[in-house]
Design a protein around this motif. Sequence first.
Motif, PDB file in Angstrom:
ATOM      1  N   GLY A  27      91.637  52.926  -1.203  1.00  0.00           N
ATOM      2  CA  GLY A  27      92.673  52.340  -0.356  1.00  0.00           C
ATOM      3  C   GLY A  27      92.197  51.917   1.020  1.00  0.00           C
ATOM      4  O   GLY A  27      92.825  51.087   1.676  1.00  0.00           O
ATOM      5  N   ARG A  28      91.071  52.469   1.485  1.00  0.00           N
ATOM      6  CA  ARG A  28      90.611  52.166   2.849  1.00  0.00           C
ATOM      7  C   ARG A  28      90.449  50.672   3.130  1.00  0.00           C
ATOM      8  O   ARG A  28      90.868  50.206   4.185  1.00  0.00           O
ATOM      9  N   PRO A  29      89.842  49.878   2.227  1.00  0.00           N
ATOM     10  CA  PRO A  29      89.718  48.444   2.522  1.00  0.00           C
ATOM     11  C   PRO A  29      91.077  47.754   2.722  1.00  0.00           C
ATOM     12  O   PRO A  29      91.208  46.868   3.573  1.00  0.00           O
ATOM     13  N   LEU A  30      92.074  48.160   1.959  1.00  0.00           N
ATOM     14  CA  LEU A  30      93.414  47.579   2.137  1.00  0.00           C
ATOM     15  C   LEU A  30      93.959  47.869   3.522  1.00  0.00           C
ATOM     16  O   LEU A  30      94.494  46.989   4.197  1.00  0.00           O
ATOM     17  N   TYR A  31      93.835  49.125   3.953  1.00  0.00           N
ATOM     18  CA  TYR A  31      94.365  49.496   5.264  1.00  0.00           C
ATOM     19  C   TYR A  31      93.548  48.894   6.397  1.00  0.00           C
ATOM     20  O   TYR A  31      94.106  48.509   7.421  1.00  0.00           O
ATOM     21  N   ARG A  32      92.241  48.770   6.204  1.00  0.00           N
ATOM     22  CA  ARG A  32      91.429  48.071   7.217  1.00  0.00           C
ATOM     23  C   ARG A  32      91.918  46.637   7.379  1.00  0.00           C
ATOM     24  O   ARG A  32      91.992  46.119   8.491  1.00  0.00           O
ATOM     25  N   ALA A  33      92.252  45.982   6.278  1.00  0.00           N
ATOM     26  CA  ALA A  33      92.742  44.597   6.331  1.00  0.00           C
ATOM     27  C   ALA A  33      94.059  44.487   7.099  1.00  0.00           C
ATOM     28  O   ALA A  33      94.372  43.431   7.642  1.00  0.00           O
ATOM     29  N   LEU A  34      94.823  45.577   7.147  1.00  0.00           N
ATOM     30  CA  LEU A  34      96.083  45.594   7.892  1.00  0.00           C
ATOM     31  C   LEU A  34      95.889  45.984   9.350  1.00  0.00           C
ATOM     32  O   LEU A  34      96.840  46.007  10.116  1.00  0.00           O
ATOM     33  N   GLY A  35      94.652  46.318   9.740  1.00  0.00           N
ATOM     34  CA  GLY A  35      94.374  46.647  11.135  1.00  0.00           C
ATOM     35  C   GLY A  35      94.127  48.120  11.410  1.00  0.00           C
ATOM     36  O   GLY A  35      93.862  48.488  12.545  1.00  0.00           O
ATOM     37  N   PHE A  36      94.208  48.985  10.399  1.00  0.00           N
ATOM     38  CA  PHE A  36      93.922  50.408  10.593  1.00  0.00           C
ATOM     39  C   PHE A  36      92.436  50.587  10.841  1.00  0.00           C
ATOM     40  O   PHE A  36      91.614  49.857  10.289  1.00  0.00           O
ATOM     41  N   ARG A  37      92.093  51.575  11.662  1.00  0.00           N
ATOM     42  CA  ARG A  37      90.697  51.908  11.943  1.00  0.00           C
ATOM     43  C   ARG A  37      90.495  53.389  11.649  1.00  0.00           C
ATOM     44  O   ARG A  37      91.381  54.196  11.879  1.00  0.00           O
ATOM     45  N   GLU A  38      89.304  53.745  11.170  1.00  0.00           N
ATOM     46  CA  GLU A  38      89.019  55.145  10.875  1.00  0.00           C
ATOM     47  C   GLU A  38      88.889  55.928  12.176  1.00  0.00           C
ATOM     48  O   GLU A  38      88.426  55.412  13.180  1.00  0.00           O
ATOM     49  N   THR A  39      89.359  57.192  12.140  1.00  0.00           N
ATOM     50  CA  THR A  39      89.297  58.082  13.296  1.00  0.00           C
ATOM     51  C   THR A  39      88.266  59.164  13.027  1.00  0.00           C
ATOM     52  O   THR A  39      87.675  59.213  11.945  1.00  0.00           O
ATOM     53  N   ALA A  40      88.073  60.069  13.988  1.00  0.00           N
ATOM     54  CA  ALA A  40      87.086  61.141  13.846  1.00  0.00           C
ATOM     55  C   ALA A  40      87.429  62.085  12.695  1.00  0.00           C
ATOM     56  O   ALA A  40      86.547  62.555  11.993  1.00  0.00           O
ATOM     57  N   ASP A  41      88.720  62.373  12.502  1.00  0.00           N
ATOM     58  CA  ASP A  41      89.079  63.190  11.342  1.00  0.00           C
ATOM     59  C   ASP A  41      89.243  62.244  10.155  1.00  0.00           C
ATOM     60  O   ASP A  41      89.024  61.050  10.277  1.00  0.00           O
ATOM     61  N   PRO A  42      89.607  62.714   8.990  1.00  0.00           N
ATOM     62  CA  PRO A  42      89.657  61.797   7.837  1.00  0.00           C
ATOM     63  C   PRO A  42      90.826  60.811   7.855  1.00  0.00           C
ATOM     64  O   PRO A  42      91.059  60.125   6.882  1.00  0.00           O
ATOM     65  N   ALA A  43      91.541  60.729   8.963  1.00  0.00           N
ATOM     66  CA  ALA A  43      92.684  59.812   9.034  1.00  0.00           C
ATOM     67  C   ALA A  43      92.234  58.401   9.387  1.00  0.00           C
ATOM     68  O   ALA A  43      91.130  58.168   9.858  1.00  0.00           O
ATOM     69  N   MET A  44      93.136  57.448   9.161  1.00  0.00           N
ATOM     70  CA  MET A  44      92.991  56.085   9.679  1.00  0.00           C
ATOM     71  C   MET A  44      94.170  55.863  10.606  1.00  0.00           C
ATOM     72  O   MET A  44      95.234  56.442  10.419  1.00  0.00           O
ATOM     73  N   ARG A  45      94.012  55.017  11.619  1.00  0.00           N
ATOM     74  CA  ARG A  45      95.059  54.831  12.617  1.00  0.00           C
ATOM     75  C   ARG A  45      95.244  53.352  12.913  1.00  0.00           C
ATOM     76  O   ARG A  45      94.299  52.587  13.011  1.00  0.00           O
ATOM     77  N   LEU A  46      96.517  52.966  13.071  1.00  0.00           N
ATOM     78  CA  LEU A  46      96.879  51.628  13.530  1.00  0.00           C
ATOM     79  C   LEU A  46      97.647  51.794  14.825  1.00  0.00           C
ATOM     80  O   LEU A  46      98.613  52.553  14.882  1.00  0.00           O
ATOM     81  N   THR A  47      97.202  51.130  15.892  1.00  0.00           N
ATOM     82  CA  THR A  47      97.890  51.179  17.177  1.00  0.00           C
ATOM     83  C   THR A  47      98.352  49.771  17.515  1.00  0.00           C
ATOM     84  O   THR A  47      97.552  48.838  17.528  1.00  0.00           O
ATOM     85  N   PHE A  48      99.654  49.637  17.758  1.00  0.00           N
ATOM     86  CA  PHE A  48     100.215  48.341  18.130  1.00  0.00           C
ATOM     87  C   PHE A  48     100.134  48.162  19.639  1.00  0.00           C
ATOM     88  O   PHE A  48     100.531  49.055  20.385  1.00  0.00           O
ATOM     89  N   PRO A  49      99.683  47.017  20.119  1.00  0.00           N
ATOM     90  CA  PRO A  49      99.783  46.731  21.552  1.00  0.00           C
ATOM     91  C   PRO A  49     101.265  46.640  21.933  1.00  0.00           C
ATOM     92  O   PRO A  49     102.085  46.200  21.124  1.00  0.00           O
ATOM     93  N   ALA A  50     101.599  47.048  23.127  1.00  0.00           N
ATOM     94  CA  ALA A  50     102.998  47.085  23.554  1.00  0.00           C
ATOM     95  C   ALA A  50     103.668  45.716  23.528  1.00  0.00           C
ATOM     96  O   ALA A  50     104.819  45.591  23.157  1.00  0.00           O
ATOM     97  N   GLU A  51     102.968  44.670  23.894  1.00  0.00           N
ATOM     98  CA  GLU A  51     103.595  43.353  24.032  1.00  0.00           C
ATOM     99  C   GLU A  51     103.349  42.397  22.878  1.00  0.00           C
ATOM    100  O   GLU A  51     103.824  41.288  22.877  1.00  0.00           O
TER     101      GLU A  51
END
Length: 64
Positions: A27-51
């Motif tokens: 699943g990682r390639p799918l989530y990377r395509a949506l903008g998620f990035r891998e974090t230090a723990d085994p999670a992936m994270r997506l952060t939206f800019p405020a504006e």
Amino acid sequence: MAGRSALLTWFRDRGVRRIDLRASAAGRPLYRALGFRETADPAMRLTFPAEQSFIPLRETGNDL
């Protein structure tokens, strides 16, 4: 991917700024395509800019 894009838009419209998830290796390639990035723990994270609104990076036609 349309379902995931709609869900991310729903979160964004409600002011959610960060989404963490645990993705399988497949699943990682799918989530990377949506903008998620891998974090230090085994999670992936997506952060939206405020504006900026969410715009999917690409549609693959795959849906989990």
